[in-house]
Design a protein around this motif. Sequence first.
Motif, mmCIF file in Angstrom:
data_model
loop_
_atom_site.group_PDB
_atom_site.id
_atom_site.type_symbol
_atom_site.label_atom_id
_atom_site.label_comp_id
_atom_site.label_asym_id
_atom_site.label_seq_id
_atom_site.Cartn_x
_atom_site.Cartn_y
_atom_site.Cartn_z
ATOM 1 N N LEU A 411 -19.477 92.655 -1.070
ATOM 2 C CA LEU A 411 -19.195 91.832 0.108
ATOM 3 C C LEU A 411 -18.968 92.687 1.350
ATOM 4 C CD1 LEU A 411 -16.880 89.105 -1.483
ATOM 5 C CD2 LEU A 411 -19.296 88.914 -0.875
ATOM 6 N N ARG A 412 -18.369 93.853 1.169
ATOM 7 C CA ARG A 412 -18.153 94.728 2.325
ATOM 8 C C ARG A 412 -19.488 95.242 2.871
ATOM 9 N NH1 ARG A 412 -14.197 98.302 4.186
ATOM 10 N NH2 ARG A 412 -15.049 99.381 6.009
ATOM 11 N N ARG A 413 -20.401 95.606 1.981
ATOM 12 C CA ARG A 413 -21.722 96.050 2.439
ATOM 13 C C ARG A 413 -22.436 94.913 3.170
ATOM 14 N NH1 ARG A 413 -23.066 100.971 0.801
ATOM 15 N NH2 ARG A 413 -22.232 101.860 -1.131
ATOM 16 N N ARG A 414 -22.289 93.715 2.649
ATOM 17 C CA ARG A 414 -22.901 92.548 3.287
ATOM 18 C C ARG A 414 -22.304 92.332 4.680
ATOM 19 N NH1 ARG A 414 -22.522 87.455 -0.451
ATOM 20 N NH2 ARG A 414 -23.558 88.923 -1.868
ATOM 21 N N ALA A 415 -20.992 92.499 4.780
ATOM 22 C CA ALA A 415 -20.323 92.329 6.072
ATOM 23 C C ALA A 415 -20.732 93.417 7.058
ATOM 24 C CB ALA A 415 -18.809 92.337 5.868
ATOM 25 N N ASP A 416 -20.815 94.650 6.572
ATOM 26 C CA ASP A 416 -21.191 95.755 7.460
ATOM 27 C C ASP A 416 -22.605 95.569 8.009
ATOM 28 O OD1 ASP A 416 -18.748 96.907 7.086
ATOM 29 O OD2 ASP A 416 -19.418 98.421 5.643
ATOM 30 N N ARG A 417 -23.500 95.067 7.165
ATOM 31 C CA ARG A 417 -24.871 94.841 7.632
ATOM 32 C C ARG A 417 -24.916 93.784 8.730
ATOM 33 N NH1 ARG A 417 -26.255 95.252 2.043
ATOM 34 N NH2 ARG A 417 -26.303 92.972 1.885
ATOM 35 N N ALA A 418 -24.006 92.814 8.650
ATOM 36 C CA ALA A 418 -23.979 91.744 9.653
ATOM 37 C C ALA A 418 -23.100 92.092 10.846
ATOM 38 C CB ALA A 418 -23.489 90.450 9.009
ATOM 39 N N GLY A 419 -22.453 93.254 10.799
ATOM 40 C CA GLY A 419 -21.588 93.653 11.900
ATOM 41 C C GLY A 419 -20.297 92.877 11.967
ATOM 42 N N VAL A 420 -19.814 92.410 10.808
ATOM 43 C CA VAL A 420 -18.593 91.609 10.747
ATOM 44 C C VAL A 420 -17.432 92.488 10.305
ATOM 45 C CG1 VAL A 420 -17.463 89.670 9.607
ATOM 46 C CG2 VAL A 420 -19.857 89.499 10.270
ATOM 47 N N SER A 421 -16.283 92.315 10.944
ATOM 48 C CA SER A 421 -15.104 93.117 10.635
ATOM 49 C C SER A 421 -14.025 92.251 10.004
ATOM 50 C CB SER A 421 -14.558 93.769 11.905
ATOM 51 O OG SER A 421 -13.411 94.539 11.625
ATOM 52 N N SER A 422 -13.288 92.822 9.047
ATOM 53 C CA SER A 422 -12.192 92.115 8.386
ATOM 54 C C SER A 422 -10.862 92.545 8.996
ATOM 55 C CB SER A 422 -12.202 92.429 6.882
ATOM 56 O OG SER A 422 -11.040 91.916 6.255
ATOM 57 N N PRO A 423 -9.845 91.662 8.990
ATOM 58 C CA PRO A 423 -8.528 92.041 9.511
ATOM 59 C C PRO A 423 -7.889 93.194 8.737
ATOM 60 C CG PRO A 423 -8.703 89.656 9.249
ATOM 61 C CD PRO A 423 -9.898 90.243 8.588
ATOM 62 N N LEU A 424 -8.301 93.382 7.493
ATOM 63 C CA LEU A 424 -7.767 94.465 6.659
ATOM 64 C C LEU A 424 -8.947 95.144 5.982
ATOM 65 C CD1 LEU A 424 -5.065 95.699 5.497
ATOM 66 C CD2 LEU A 424 -5.455 94.227 3.511
ATOM 67 N N LYS A 425 -9.018 96.457 6.099
ATOM 68 C CA LYS A 425 -10.168 97.171 5.552
ATOM 69 C C LYS A 425 -9.742 98.178 4.490
ATOM 70 C CE LYS A 425 -13.474 96.907 9.368
ATOM 71 N NZ LYS A 425 -14.355 97.694 10.262
ATOM 72 N N MET A 426 -10.617 98.361 3.514
ATOM 73 C CA MET A 426 -10.435 99.397 2.510
ATOM 74 C C MET A 426 -10.600 100.756 3.183
ATOM 75 S SD MET A 426 -9.824 99.962 -0.650
ATOM 76 C CE MET A 426 -10.205 100.808 -2.172
ATOM 77 N N TRP A 427 -9.702 101.679 2.834
ATOM 78 C CA TRP A 427 -9.801 103.015 3.415
ATOM 79 C C TRP A 427 -11.047 103.732 2.880
ATOM 80 C CZ3 TRP A 427 -5.104 102.175 0.439
ATOM 81 C CH2 TRP A 427 -4.039 101.699 1.202
ATOM 82 N N ALA A 428 -11.619 104.577 3.706
ATOM 83 C CA ALA A 428 -12.702 105.486 3.305
ATOM 84 C C ALA A 428 -13.756 104.788 2.453
ATOM 85 C CB ALA A 428 -12.126 106.685 2.556
ATOM 86 N N PHE A 429 -14.136 103.591 2.872
ATOM 87 C CA PHE A 429 -15.158 102.855 2.124
ATOM 88 C C PHE A 429 -16.494 103.588 2.228
ATOM 89 C CE2 PHE A 429 -18.570 99.717 1.913
ATOM 90 C CZ PHE A 429 -18.267 99.091 0.713
#
Length: 501
Positions: A411-429
Motif C-alpha cells: 500500500l505504501r508503494r501504491r501511495a508513493d506512486r500516486a504522490g499521496v502522503s500519510s499522516p504517519l510514515k514508516m521510517w526508512a521505507f
Amino acid sequence: MTSPRSPQDPSPAPRSSSSVIHGGNREHSPQAPSQPAQSSYLKPRHLVMMALGSAIGTGLFVGTGAAIKTAGPAVLISYLVACTLLVLVMRALGEMAAADPSSGAFSTYAGKAMGPTMGRALGWLWWAQIVVVVAAEATAAAQLVTEMWPGLPQWVWALVFMVAFTVINLVRVGTLGETEFWFALLKVAAVVGFLVVGVLMLLNVLPAPNPGLSNLTEHGGFMPNGLTGVAAALLVVVFAFGGTELVTIAAAETEDPQTNVARAIRTILVRILIFYVGSVTVMVLVLPWNNEGLSSSPFVAVLTEAGIPGADVLMTVVIILALLSALNANIYGSSRMLFSLARRGSAPRALGRTSERGVPRAAVVASVAFGFIAVVLNYVWPETVLNVMLNVIGSTCLVVWGVALVSQIILRRRADRAGVSSPLKMWAFPWLSYFALALLAAIVVLGLLDPSVRLQFIATFVLVCLIALACKLLLRGDDAERPGSGASRDSAAHDDAAPLV
C-alpha cells in the motif's frame, strides 16, 4: 485542500488523499450507519490506554519470569529484539490506520493489498484467536480469584466476569473506553510503582541488599544458556506482545483518527519500551536470574526483596485487573473485527448492524459466545481448560504481523506512486519494513527448531490454510477489495455486500 481523485473512483465527491490508495472511508466504523453523537467516540486517552491495556498483561506480570529462567540476564537481548520488532510492526500498522481508519484494520488492509481472500482469512483468523483469548482471560482471572477467595467455584467467577464485560461492551463505546482507561491506568500505576521501588533499591535508598551489577555476570554469566536460551526467550517475549494491534481497530471509532492514531502509536511504543525493558532490567539487577521466586512470580519476588508487605496479594490483585482489562479490550476488538467482516460480506449480514448508539450488538454477542461456553468448560474441567485454550491460540500473532508488514509495503508503494502522503510514515521505507519481515522470519525458524513450539507453529500454519481455503470457496468476491481498486463504498454498499454463501 482536496487531493486528486483516483481514476477508479466513480463517486463525484472529492475524497481524502488516503482514500485514493486505500479506498478508506469512515463507513468501516460501527458509528457510521447511525452517526451517533460525537461523545460516543473513543477519546485519545482511551485509545492510548486501550493499547497499553492489551500489551501490559500476564505476559509482563508472569511471562517475564519464564523468559528470565530461559535466557538468564541475556533476556535483555530478547526483549530489545522483540521490542524492536514491535515498534516496527506498530509503526507499519499505524501508517495504514492513520491513512484509512477501519474497524477491520489489518484485515481490511490485507484485502486491499493482496485481495479479498487474504483479508477475510486474516480477519477470521484474528477473530478466532481473540475469542479464545477472551475465554482464556476470563478463566485465568476466575482461577486467581478462587485461589484468593475460595468461597465460590471457579465457573461462577468466570460467569460473573463474562456477563459484566459483555454488558459494558453492549452499552456504548464511550463507556467501554472509560472503563478500559481506568483499568489500564491501574496497571500502569502498578508498573510505575514497581520501577520506582526497583530504582530506590539500586540507589540504596531502601533497606534492601544492593548487588550492583554482579547479578549480570555471576551465577553462570550474562548468557548462562547461550544463544539458544536467548532465542527461546525471544519466542516467549514476542507472544507476550500479541494484542497490541488492537489500537488500529479502535482507530475507526476515535475522534480525529488521522491525528490521534499517529499520536497514540508514538506514545504507546515509548511506554511499552520503558515498562517492559525497564521492569526486566530491574528484575535481573536486583535478583539472581536463577532465583526460584523470580522465575515463578517476578514482580512479587522483587517487591518481597524490597521488604514490601503483602506483595503477593498486591500483585495477584494487579494481575486480576490486568486480565479483566485485557478481557474488556479483546471483547471490543473481536466484535469490531466481526462487524467489519459482516460489512464486507464475509460474515452473516445481521452481524454488521448497529444500535442507535453505534454499537454492533449482534457482533458483540457472537464474539462473547465462546467465553460463555468456556464457563461450562470451567465447570466440567476447571483444572485443564486454561492450558487447552492457550495451546489453541498458538502463534497467530506472527501471521497477523507478517501479513500486516507485507500489506504496508504494497500500500505504501501504491501511495508513493500516486504522490499521496500519510499522516504517519514508516521510517526508512522500505528497508525497515523488510528488516521487520526478516526478524519475523528468523523467529519462525527459531520456533520450528524448538520442539516445545514446533507443533504450535505447524498447527497455526494448517489453521491459516484451512481458513483461507474456506474463505476462497464459501465467500463471494467483492470488487472494491481487489488489489488496485480505489472504489469508494458508502454505507449502503456495505449493507448490500455479498453474504455468506
